[in-house]
Design an enzyme around this catalytic site. Structure first.
Site, short mmCIF file in Angstrom:
data_model
loop_
_atom_site.label_atom_id
_atom_site.label_comp_id
_atom_site.label_asym_id
_atom_site.label_seq_id
_atom_site.Cartn_x
_atom_site.Cartn_y
_atom_site.Cartn_z
CB SER A 8 5.15 -1.64 11.99
OG SER A 8 4.64 -0.35 12.25
CE LYS A 13 0.31 3.38 4.84
NZ LYS A 13 0.16 3.53 6.26
N GLY A 20 2.18 2.18 10.73
CA GLY A 20 3.07 3.33 10.55
C GLY A 20 3.78 3.77 11.83
CG ASN A 70 -1.70 1.25 1.41
OD1 ASN A 70 -1.83 2.02 0.47
ND2 ASN A 70 -2.25 1.46 2.60
CD GLU A 96 -3.59 -2.79 7.47
OE1 GLU A 96 -2.48 -3.01 7.01
OE2 GLU A 96 -4.24 -1.76 7.22
CD GLU A 104 -2.84 5.35 6.80
OE1 GLU A 104 -2.89 5.42 5.56
OE2 GLU A 104 -1.87 4.88 7.43
CG HIS A 145 -5.81 1.77 5.24
ND1 HIS A 145 -5.34 2.67 6.16
CD2 HIS A 145 -4.80 0.91 5.00
CE1 HIS A 145 -4.07 2.38 6.45
NE2 HIS A 145 -3.73 1.31 5.77
N GLY A 162 2.76 -1.14 4.33
CA GLY A 162 2.73 0.28 4.01
C GLY A 162 4.14 0.80 3.74
N GLY A 163 4.72 1.42 4.76
CA GLY A 163 6.03 2.09 4.63
C GLY A 163 7.08 1.25 3.91
C1 PEP Z 1 -0.83 0.00 5.91
O1 PEP Z 1 -0.75 1.03 5.29
O2 PEP Z 1 -1.80 -0.76 5.72
C2 PEP Z 1 0.24 -0.36 6.83
C3 PEP Z 1 0.17 -1.50 7.47
O3 PEP Z 1 1.27 0.54 6.98
P1 PEP Z 1 2.68 0.26 7.68
O4 PEP Z 1 3.22 -1.02 7.10
O5 PEP Z 1 3.52 1.45 7.31
O6 PEP Z 1 2.46 0.13 9.14
#
Ligand code: PEP
Length: 254
Positions: A210, A11, A170, A9, A164, A96, A94, A231-232
């Site tokens: 993460s 983002k 994040g 993702n 999640e 966010e 999600h 994500g990151g």
């Molecule tokens: C996400 O965006 O769904 C996510 C899990 O981000 P991160 O891996 O950065 O925690």
């Protein structure tokens, strides 16, 4: 046997040229891994470009959101029909979006069937907030989110769930593999009550929060965890490749 799935993702990151550069670093090595589903979820504006770059490869494409209506006067929104031409997956609910864009379970319950109707595979995100986790409400929250998001939906064909925990997204503070395995087991049990054992056993449930190259193995070794929403770390080619490679290796022995 559930095929593991790793989705990146991105983002609200990457311009179109940065997306091209990132795909360039991933394409060859990701394409060679055949026992894991690999999904890239770039921003809307890069979907067509990324789609062209990965065409003919084993890499799949996903969007990060959609609106539930097919078309009409909804300035700025993207419909399921528009996405169905471009990609195979779509992230829905999600945290966010729940947190910054006021997406409720009811809104999510409109988006999921809208995606399924046009053949898109939803990656439905659920997960508890820190205070809910600390109050011991994790199971209650995730089962409620599942029930509300899936109300009225009879057929889960193509559906993917991403557990999640909000406090892990994040933040660099991932859950543990064991905790996650337990929550996913409970979620699967709940899905089994709603849809029957076979459907629940076939459904892929991912972990997100993460995930990095350093902790991927801990999650992928767990029997209930069928992959990750990243994500990151999905913005760093070497990290994302390593997560997919670790998953592939574990799958060969799991
Ligand atoms: C996400 O965006 O769904 C996510 C899990 O981000 P991160 O891996 O950065 O925690």
């Amino acid at each position: 046997m559930r095929v593991p799935l790793i989705a990146g993702n991105w983002k609200m990151n990457t311009t179109i040229s940065e997306a091209v550069e990132l795909v360039g670093k991933l394409l060859r090595e990701l394409d060679e891994i055949d026992n894991v589903d690999k999904v890239l979820c770039p921003p809307f504006v890069s979907l067509a470009t990324v789609g062209k770059l990965i065409k003919g490869s084993s890499i799949k494409l996903g969007a990060q959101n959609l609106y539930s209506a097919e078309k009409g006067a909804y300035t700025g929104e993207i419909s399921p029909l528009m996405l169905a031409d471009l990609c195979e997956f779509v992230i829905i609910g999600h945290s966010e979006r729940r947190q910054y864009f006021n997406e409720t379970d009811e809104i999510i319950n409109k988006k999921v069937p809208a995606a399924l109707k046009v053949g898109l595979k939803p990656i439905l995100c659920i997960g508890e907030r820190l205070e809910e986790n600390e109050a011991g409400l994790t199971e209650e929250v995730v089962t409620r989110q599942l029930r509300l998001a899936l109300t009225g939906i009879d057929n889960l064909n193509g559906m993917i769930i991403a557990y999640e925990p909000v406090w892990a997204i994040g933040t660099g503070k991932a859950a543990t593999g064991e905790q996650t395995n337990q929550t996913i087991r409970l979620s699967r049990r709940h899905l089994s009550e709603l849809y029957g054992k076979e459907t629940a056993q076939d459904l892929r449930i991912l972990y997100g929060g993460s995930v990095t190259a350093d902790n991927a193995t801990e999650f992928m070794q767990q029997p209930e965890i069928d992959g990750a929403l990243v994500g990151g770390a999905s913005l760093k080619a070497d990290q994302f490749l390593s997560i997919v490679k670790q998953t592939s290796r574990i799958r060969q022995v799991k």
